[in-house]
Design a protein around this motif. Structure first.
Motif, PDB file in Angstrom:
ATOM      1  N   ILE A 238       0.834  -1.066   0.001  1.00  8.94           N
ATOM      2  CA  ILE A 238       0.122  -0.008  -0.084  1.00  8.94           C
ATOM      3  C   ILE A 238       0.646   1.160  -0.155  1.00  8.94           C
ATOM      4  O   ILE A 238       1.641   1.451   0.873  1.00  8.94           O
ATOM      5  CB  ILE A 238      -1.007   0.061   1.466  1.00  8.94           C
ATOM      6  CG1 ILE A 238      -1.687  -1.179   1.357  1.00  8.94           C
ATOM      7  CG2 ILE A 238      -1.774   1.102   1.289  1.00  8.94           C
ATOM      8  CD1 ILE A 238      -2.782  -1.316   0.218  1.00  8.94           C
ATOM      9  N   LYS A 243      -2.209   6.809   0.934  1.00 11.25           N
ATOM     10  CA  LYS A 243      -2.955   6.148   1.760  1.00 11.25           C
ATOM     11  C   LYS A 243      -4.176   7.108   1.845  1.00 11.25           C
ATOM     12  O   LYS A 243      -4.126   7.952   2.293  1.00 11.25           O
ATOM     13  CB  LYS A 243      -2.251   5.914   2.968  1.00 11.25           C
ATOM     14  CG  LYS A 243      -2.637   4.631   3.783  1.00 11.25           C
ATOM     15  CD  LYS A 243      -1.877   4.615   5.112  1.00 11.25           C
ATOM     16  CE  LYS A 243      -2.690   3.166   5.767  1.00 11.25           C
ATOM     17  NZ  LYS A 243      -1.877   2.740   7.042  1.00 11.25           N
ATOM     18  N   ILE A 247      -7.396   4.019  -2.076  1.00 12.95           N
ATOM     19  CA  ILE A 247      -7.719   2.828  -1.350  1.00 12.95           C
ATOM     20  C   ILE A 247      -8.363   3.129  -0.157  1.00 12.95           C
ATOM     21  O   ILE A 247      -7.797   4.135   0.721  1.00 12.95           O
ATOM     22  CB  ILE A 247      -6.277   1.879  -1.134  1.00 12.95           C
ATOM     23  CG1 ILE A 247      -6.888   0.499  -0.358  1.00 12.95           C
ATOM     24  CG2 ILE A 247      -5.286   2.663  -0.371  1.00 12.95           C
ATOM     25  CD1 ILE A 247      -5.685  -0.483  -0.440  1.00 12.95           C
ATOM     26  N   GLN A 252      -7.823  -2.179   1.883  1.00  7.07           N
ATOM     27  CA  GLN A 252      -6.728  -2.499   2.508  1.00  7.07           C
ATOM     28  C   GLN A 252      -6.706  -3.787   3.197  1.00  7.07           C
ATOM     29  O   GLN A 252      -5.901  -4.599   3.124  1.00  7.07           O
ATOM     30  CB  GLN A 252      -6.003  -1.321   3.499  1.00  7.07           C
ATOM     31  CG  GLN A 252      -4.660  -1.772   4.152  1.00  7.07           C
ATOM     32  CD  GLN A 252      -3.950  -0.753   4.992  1.00  7.07           C
ATOM     33  OE1 GLN A 252      -3.912   0.395   4.342  1.00  7.07           O
ATOM     34  NE2 GLN A 252      -3.333  -1.082   5.896  1.00  7.07           N
ATOM     35  N   ALA A 277      -1.354  -1.928   9.349  1.00  5.43           N
ATOM     36  CA  ALA A 277      -2.085  -2.340   8.585  1.00  5.43           C
ATOM     37  C   ALA A 277      -3.637  -2.372   8.890  1.00  5.43           C
ATOM     38  O   ALA A 277      -4.614  -2.517   7.925  1.00  5.43           O
ATOM     39  CB  ALA A 277      -1.699  -4.045   8.296  1.00  5.43           C
ATOM     40  N   ASN A 469       5.489  -3.468   4.432  1.00  6.29           N
ATOM     41  CA  ASN A 469       4.245  -3.062   3.710  1.00  6.29           C
ATOM     42  C   ASN A 469       4.675  -3.084   2.332  1.00  6.29           C
ATOM     43  O   ASN A 469       4.102  -3.746   1.414  1.00  6.29           O
ATOM     44  CB  ASN A 469       3.572  -1.778   4.239  1.00  6.29           C
ATOM     45  CG  ASN A 469       2.864  -1.267   3.131  1.00  6.29           C
ATOM     46  OD1 ASN A 469       1.885  -1.901   2.504  1.00  6.29           O
ATOM     47  ND2 ASN A 469       2.675   0.215   2.808  1.00  6.29           N
TER      48      ASN A 469
END
Length: 535
Positions: A238, A243, A247, A252, A277, A469
């Motif tokens: 991601i 961020k 998304i 996610q 996460a 990530n």
């Protein structure tokens, strides 16, 4: 004096060339300080004014060039958020702070030389250097990334003895070999022999060969006790800069569960997901997490796995009725702490949280409070909260229902050997490093971070499961071998059967004994500076 500065630059170049992730060059650490020591000795013996300042300048020059070349990616990360000038100003903190402490160590060494023999003075130099490294992992501006012992991360087969000494054993070895070589070369150049050259070269050979041969034998003969556990680590990829753009938190979570299911087995016991996460646009209230759709989604995902646990990073907060912590911020008539945290979710209603302790100065922690408050607008762009994240003082171990202990090490914390060892002393049978290295881009920062994790595996004889990530995710065995790893910027999941370990190494039990010895000898050395030399 120009030749001395060129020698200092040569030391900086050798240190950079020896530093991870450049492969097969770590041996250069054993000679890298020799040019600087020659330059310092020529300055001490030369006809100069302000010799102490010049010695400081030589060491500072070496340090700042070495640090800047090795951790240039700090500027890379800053430049992604800020204009060039603010990025450069903030980057100067890690680029120059450690070199200033290096210069101070050499300045104290010079003061010792004026009153004591060269061997006693070198004892002081080593002590001052180790004290600087220890300070730089202990205060609020901590950045132990460039601790000398980390330099052997690419040659882990040769430092299996870190399970006894930790990385400070590497620092000590590097300095002892460099000093012995310097004395040998200096005496040859000046056709003197105050100390036996045969003894000096014998010491160099012994310091290099004995630990290396013993380590290679240890490496080849080391066998893990068979205690298997099936683990999955996930790299969702991601983009941290985008961020909550295209998304959503729900998307996610779907990426994480879908990748996990592709490689999971029915007997998989841990799914390791990276830093932050599990999240929500407004953060997740830890006391109400069971009511969030994210929690229900994780429970639904775990249904096929009888002993399954999700160990994940989470962006969370806790509400208080009063300001009970220094980092708590007001919200209405209440206060709250934000956390870069880890959570363990299993099939039951039990939840375990860990709040990251070793916070990144500037990004997650405002060092020295009011003193640096003017820098808050700059630090705010580095992915953190300028008021400071909340934290906890000691590590926590996550325990599954079956009794397996896992160390939830969040990102930057994996650089502290002594802190990771605390997890293991508390019962961790493997180490889970959850991180987000995407802030640095495709630079050597992510590779160094991976390589350093090998040292934590050796120090504690624990498997390290790394979930990053954007990369690099990996499995590292108890000898420090990278058994599996992902590619950079590729969404993937890896599955591996690891061996759990309950035995404690000498280092895990005893910690950084070398540091404590050097702090004591450092205090003695400070005292010797003020002792009048006899005629």
């Amino acid at each position: 004096m120009k030749s001395n500065y060129l020698l200092a630059l040569l030391s900086a170049f050798l240190l950079w060339l020896a530093w991870p992730p450049i492969p097969y060059t770590a041996i250069l650490l054993l000679v890298a300080f020799v040019p600087l020591l020659i330059a310092v000795e020529q300055t001490i013996r030369g006809d100069y004014k302000n010799k102490g300042r010049k010695v400081f300048a030589l060491a500072f020059l070496t340090g700042v060039v070495w640090n800047t070349a090795s951790i240039y990616w700090v500027y890379n990360a800053m430049n992604a958020f800020l204009d060039a000038m603010p990025s450069l100003l903030i980057s100067l903190i890690p680029y120059t702070l450690a070199p200033l402490l290096m210069g101070l160590a050499f300045r104290l060494y010079y003061q010792m030389r004026k009153r004591n023999s060269i061997l006693i003075s070198f004892m002081g130099l080593i002590s001052f250097w180790v004290a600087y490294e220890y300070l730089h992992q202990s205060w609020e501006l901590s950045f132990p990334w460039m601790t000398l012992g980390n330099g052997f991360a690419n040659s882990h087969q040769l430092v299996q003895w870190y399970s006894i000494t930790g990385v400070y054993g590497g620092t000590l070895l590097i300095w002892l070999v460099n000093i012995a070589l310097f004395l040998f070369i200096w005496q040859k150049r000046n056709k003197i022999e105050a100390y036996s050259n045969k003894i000096l070269m014998g010491a160099v050979a012994g310091l290099i060969l004995i630990p290396s041969i013993a380590s290679l034998i240890w490496y080849s003969q080391y066998e893990e006790h068979v205690n298997p556990s099936e683990i999955v680590t996930v790299q969702p990829n991601i983009d941290p800069f985008g961020k909550w753009g295209p998304i959503t938190p729900e998307d996610q979570l779907n990426v994480l569960t879908n990748l996990s299911q592709k490689v999971a087995k029915l007997n998989t016991e841990f799914f390791i997901w990276p830093e932050t996460a599990i999240s929500d646009r407004n953060g997740i209230n830890e006391e109400e997490f069971r009511e969030y759709p994210q929690y229900q989604k994780v429970l639904q995902f775990l249904e096929p796995y009888h002993n399954g646990n999700v160990l994940s990073g989470i962006e969370s907060y806790v509400l208080y009725a009063d300001q009970r912590t220094p980092t708590a911020k007001p919200i209405g008539n209440m206060f709250y702490d934000s956390f870069n945290a880890g959570v363990l979710v299993d099939g039951s209603s039990k939840l375990q949280f860990y709040h990251k302790s070793k916070l990144v100065p500037g990004a997650e922690l405002m060092p020295f409070g009011k003193a640096l408050s003017l820098l808050k607008p700059f630090f705010a762009h580095f992915g953190g909260t300028t008021g400071g994240y909340g934290s906890q003082d000691k590590p926590s171990v996550f325990y599954s229902a079956s009794g397996i202990g896992a160390a939830p090490v969040i990102c930057y914390e994996s650089i502290w050997g002594n802190y990771v060892a605390e997890y293991v002393k508390m019962g961790a049978q493997f180490i889970a490093v959850i991180t987000n290295d995407g802030w640095w881009g495709d630079t050597s920062g992510k590779d160094q971070h991976l390589q350093y994790a090998k040292l934590r595996a050796i120090e504690n004889r624990r498997w390290v499961v790394r979930s990053a990530n954007t990369g690099i995710s990996a499995f590292i065995n108890q000898r420090g071998d990278i058994v599996q790893k992902s590619s950079w910027w590729v969404p993937t999941a890896l599955s591996q059967e690891i061996n759990l370990n309950e035995n404690l190494t000498f280092y895990t039990r005893s910690g950084d004994l070398i540091v404590y010895i050097c702090l004591l000898t450092g205090l003695i050395s400070i005292g010797l500076i003020f002792v009048r030399k006899r005629n």
